[in-house]
Enzyme design. Structure first.
Site, PDB file in Angstrom:
ATOM      1  N   GLY A 134       0.771  -1.235   0.000  1.00 51.18           N
ATOM      2  CA  GLY A 134       0.000   0.000   0.000  1.00 51.18           C
ATOM      3  C   GLY A 134       0.801   1.283   0.000  1.00 51.18           C
ATOM      4  O   GLY A 134       0.324   2.303   0.491  1.00 51.18           O
ATOM      5  N   ARG A 155     -15.434 -15.005 -10.095  1.00 52.74           N
ATOM      6  CA  ARG A 155     -15.246 -13.557  -9.952  1.00 52.74           C
ATOM      7  C   ARG A 155     -16.537 -12.836  -9.617  1.00 52.74           C
ATOM      8  O   ARG A 155     -16.564 -11.898  -8.826  1.00 52.74           O
ATOM      9  CB  ARG A 155     -14.676 -12.970 -11.247  1.00 52.74           C
ATOM     10  CG  ARG A 155     -13.227 -13.263 -11.449  1.00 52.74           C
ATOM     11  CD  ARG A 155     -12.687 -12.524 -12.670  1.00 52.74           C
ATOM     12  NE  ARG A 155     -11.485 -13.183 -13.128  1.00 52.74           N
ATOM     13  CZ  ARG A 155     -10.293 -13.048 -12.560  1.00 52.74           C
ATOM     14  NH1 ARG A 155     -10.129 -12.261 -11.534  1.00 52.74           N
ATOM     15  NH2 ARG A 155      -9.241 -13.696 -13.038  1.00 52.74           N
ATOM     16  N   ARG A 204      -6.378  -8.066  -8.489  1.00 52.34           N
ATOM     17  CA  ARG A 204      -7.433  -8.933  -9.030  1.00 52.34           C
ATOM     18  C   ARG A 204      -7.994  -8.283 -10.290  1.00 52.34           C
ATOM     19  O   ARG A 204      -8.219  -7.069 -10.323  1.00 52.34           O
ATOM     20  CB  ARG A 204      -8.587  -9.130  -8.036  1.00 52.34           C
ATOM     21  CG  ARG A 204      -8.207  -9.620  -6.668  1.00 52.34           C
ATOM     22  CD  ARG A 204      -7.406 -10.883  -6.660  1.00 52.34           C
ATOM     23  NE  ARG A 204      -8.055 -12.011  -7.322  1.00 52.34           N
ATOM     24  CZ  ARG A 204      -7.435 -13.135  -7.645  1.00 52.34           C
ATOM     25  NH1 ARG A 204      -6.132 -13.280  -7.405  1.00 52.34           N
ATOM     26  NH2 ARG A 204      -8.082 -14.099  -8.233  1.00 52.34           N
ATOM     27  N   ASN A 258      -6.716   3.638 -11.992  1.00 52.60           N
ATOM     28  CA  ASN A 258      -5.738   2.589 -11.690  1.00 52.60           C
ATOM     29  C   ASN A 258      -4.354   3.129 -11.964  1.00 52.60           C
ATOM     30  O   ASN A 258      -4.170   3.952 -12.868  1.00 52.60           O
ATOM     31  CB  ASN A 258      -5.990   1.366 -12.584  1.00 52.60           C
ATOM     32  CG  ASN A 258      -4.993   0.246 -12.322  1.00 52.60           C
ATOM     33  OD1 ASN A 258      -4.699  -0.084 -11.169  1.00 52.60           O
ATOM     34  ND2 ASN A 258      -4.445  -0.332 -13.384  1.00 52.60           N
ATOM     35  N   HIS A 288      -0.606   1.754 -13.073  1.00 47.58           N
ATOM     36  CA  HIS A 288       0.020   0.572 -13.658  1.00 47.58           C
ATOM     37  C   HIS A 288       1.510   0.882 -13.863  1.00 47.58           C
ATOM     38  O   HIS A 288       1.858   1.959 -14.364  1.00 47.58           O
ATOM     39  CB  HIS A 288      -0.641   0.240 -14.999  1.00 47.58           C
ATOM     40  CG  HIS A 288      -0.085  -0.997 -15.624  1.00 47.58           C
ATOM     41  ND1 HIS A 288      -0.372  -2.258 -15.142  1.00 47.58           N
ATOM     42  CD2 HIS A 288       0.765  -1.166 -16.657  1.00 47.58           C
ATOM     43  CE1 HIS A 288       0.286  -3.154 -15.871  1.00 47.58           C
ATOM     44  NE2 HIS A 288       0.973  -2.527 -16.797  1.00 47.58           N
ATOM     45  N   THR A 290     -11.474   0.782 -17.534  1.00 53.61           N
ATOM     46  CA  THR A 290     -12.564   0.326 -18.395  1.00 53.61           C
ATOM     47  C   THR A 290     -12.552  -1.208 -18.357  1.00 53.61           C
ATOM     48  O   THR A 290     -11.683  -1.804 -17.707  1.00 53.61           O
ATOM     49  CB  THR A 290     -12.370   0.814 -19.845  1.00 53.61           C
ATOM     50  OG1 THR A 290     -11.107   0.333 -20.307  1.00 53.61           O
ATOM     51  CG2 THR A 290     -12.412   2.332 -19.930  1.00 53.61           C
ATOM     52  N   ASP A 330      -5.966  -2.909 -18.074  1.00 55.60           N
ATOM     53  CA  ASP A 330      -4.907  -1.896 -18.207  1.00 55.60           C
ATOM     54  C   ASP A 330      -5.106  -1.038 -19.457  1.00 55.60           C
ATOM     55  O   ASP A 330      -4.147  -0.730 -20.188  1.00 55.60           O
ATOM     56  CB  ASP A 330      -3.512  -2.551 -18.198  1.00 55.60           C
ATOM     57  CG  ASP A 330      -3.239  -3.276 -16.895  1.00 55.60           C
ATOM     58  OD1 ASP A 330      -3.773  -2.853 -15.862  1.00 55.60           O
ATOM     59  OD2 ASP A 330      -2.509  -4.280 -16.919  1.00 55.60           O
ATOM     60  N   GLU A 333       5.578   6.750  -9.064  1.00 55.61           N
ATOM     61  CA  GLU A 333       4.153   6.463  -8.840  1.00 55.61           C
ATOM     62  C   GLU A 333       3.622   7.319  -7.693  1.00 55.61           C
ATOM     63  O   GLU A 333       2.506   7.844  -7.748  1.00 55.61           O
ATOM     64  CB  GLU A 333       3.942   4.978  -8.519  1.00 55.61           C
ATOM     65  CG  GLU A 333       4.278   4.052  -9.667  1.00 55.61           C
ATOM     66  CD  GLU A 333       3.989   2.591  -9.356  1.00 55.61           C
ATOM     67  OE1 GLU A 333       2.988   2.303  -8.671  1.00 55.61           O
ATOM     68  OE2 GLU A 333       4.768   1.717  -9.804  1.00 55.61           O
TER      69      GLU A 333
HETATM   70  C1  GAR Z   1       2.686  -0.693  -7.765  1.00 53.86           C
HETATM   71  O1  GAR Z   1       3.924  -0.715  -8.427  1.00 53.86           O
HETATM   72  C2  GAR Z   1       1.547  -0.639  -8.759  1.00 53.86           C
HETATM   73  O2  GAR Z   1       1.822   0.122  -9.899  1.00 53.86           O
HETATM   74  C3  GAR Z   1       1.410  -2.087  -9.113  1.00 53.86           C
HETATM   75  O3  GAR Z   1       1.570  -2.767  -7.885  1.00 53.86           O
HETATM   76  C4  GAR Z   1       2.436  -2.023  -7.049  1.00 53.86           C
HETATM   77  C5  GAR Z   1       1.767  -1.835  -5.707  1.00 53.86           C
HETATM   78  O4  GAR Z   1       2.632  -1.256  -4.777  1.00 53.86           O
HETATM   79  N1  GAR Z   1       0.148  -2.357  -9.713  1.00 53.86           N
HETATM   80  C6  GAR Z   1      -0.043  -3.267 -10.654  1.00 53.86           C
HETATM   81  O5  GAR Z   1       0.837  -3.971 -11.080  1.00 53.86           O
HETATM   82  C7  GAR Z   1      -1.473  -3.367 -11.140  1.00 53.86           C
HETATM   83  N2  GAR Z   1      -1.552  -4.137 -12.332  1.00 53.86           N
HETATM   84  P1  GAR Z   1       2.077  -0.622  -3.436  1.00 53.86           P
HETATM   85  O6  GAR Z   1       1.185  -1.671  -2.777  1.00 53.86           O
HETATM   86  O7  GAR Z   1       3.311  -0.360  -2.618  1.00 53.86           O
HETATM   87  O8  GAR Z   1       1.328   0.612  -3.792  1.00 53.86           O
END
Ligand code: GAR
Length: 198
Positions: free
Chosen positions: A14, A67, A93, A109, A111, A143, A147, A176
């Site tokens: 997180g 799902r 998920r 989201n 990515h 959407t 991704d 990020e």
């Molecule tokens: C992040 O790098 C995010 O971009 C990626 O998971 C990580 C979560 O890190 N998300 C994906 O790959 C979604 N497809 P965090 O829990 O430390 O924020």
């Protein structure tokens, strides 16, 4: 001033969620109303609770790939929190079109790639294998297609000769933490102009 309500979904540590929570202070137009996970042990839930944010978890594992039934449970606390905006922040998920449709135009989201490159998993290794000079991250509207969806912001890092997937991932993650809060603030103000960070 009434704030927009934000719900954040995560699966892991997180760090993006923390960056989002830390940004929603002062004159920010939004506040978090819920942090949710598909894993009750996710580190991100404890961090959110420590910051006084309501949390909820719906474990996906008992649903064994069903799902629709998993999402029927996932959506209950989410709807109860009445979010104006839903942020996926490391939520691992895949969501069905039915679920996504209920939050159309208000679900974001992050990515870890420069979309449309490298949808799916192992983005850092794939960028290295391809010999890319630049890599980065993208915030986009969610959407039904994985991704995909309109891009709201991207941040770029240079790929270095000594990079490994882990080293590259760590540098992208720092970006990020800058990009997602910047996009959320703008989005909560009703502005969808893409943000480009380098
Ligand atoms: C992040 O790098 C995010 O971009 C990626 O998971 C990580 C979560 O890190 N998300 C994906 O790959 C979604 N497809 P965090 O829990 O430390 O924020």
């Amino acid at each position: 001033m009434s704030h927009k309500k934000v719900a954040i979904l995560l699966s892991g540590g997180g760090s993006n969620m923390v960056a989002l929570l830390d940004s929603m202070t002062g004159d920010h137009p939004a506040r978090a109303s819920l942090v949710m996970s598909n894993d009750s042990e996710a580190g991100g839930l404890k961090k959110a609770a420590a910051r006084g944010i309501a949390t909820a978890a719906v474990d996906h594992r008992p649903f064994k790939g069903d799902r629709a039934t998993f999402e029927a449970e996932l959506i209950k606390p989410l709807i109860a929190a009445e979010p104006d905006i839903v942020c996926l922040a490391g939520f691992m998920r895949v969501l069905t079109a039915d679920f996504v449709t209920q939050f159309q135009g208000r679900m974001l989201n992050i990515h870890p790639s420069l979309l449309p490159k490298y949808k799916g998993l192992h983005t850092h290794a794939r960028a290295l294998e391809a010999g890319d000079a630049h890599h980065g991250c993208t915030v986009h509207e969610v959407t039904a297609a994985l991704d995909d969806g309109p891009i709201l912001g991207q941040a770029t890092v240079d790929v270095l000769p000594e990079d490994t997937p882990d080293l590259l991932a760590a540098r992208v993650l720092k970006k990020e933490h800058m990009l997602y809060p910047a996009v959320l603030r703008r989005f909560a103000q009703g502005d969808r102009t893409p943000i480009l960070l380098s």
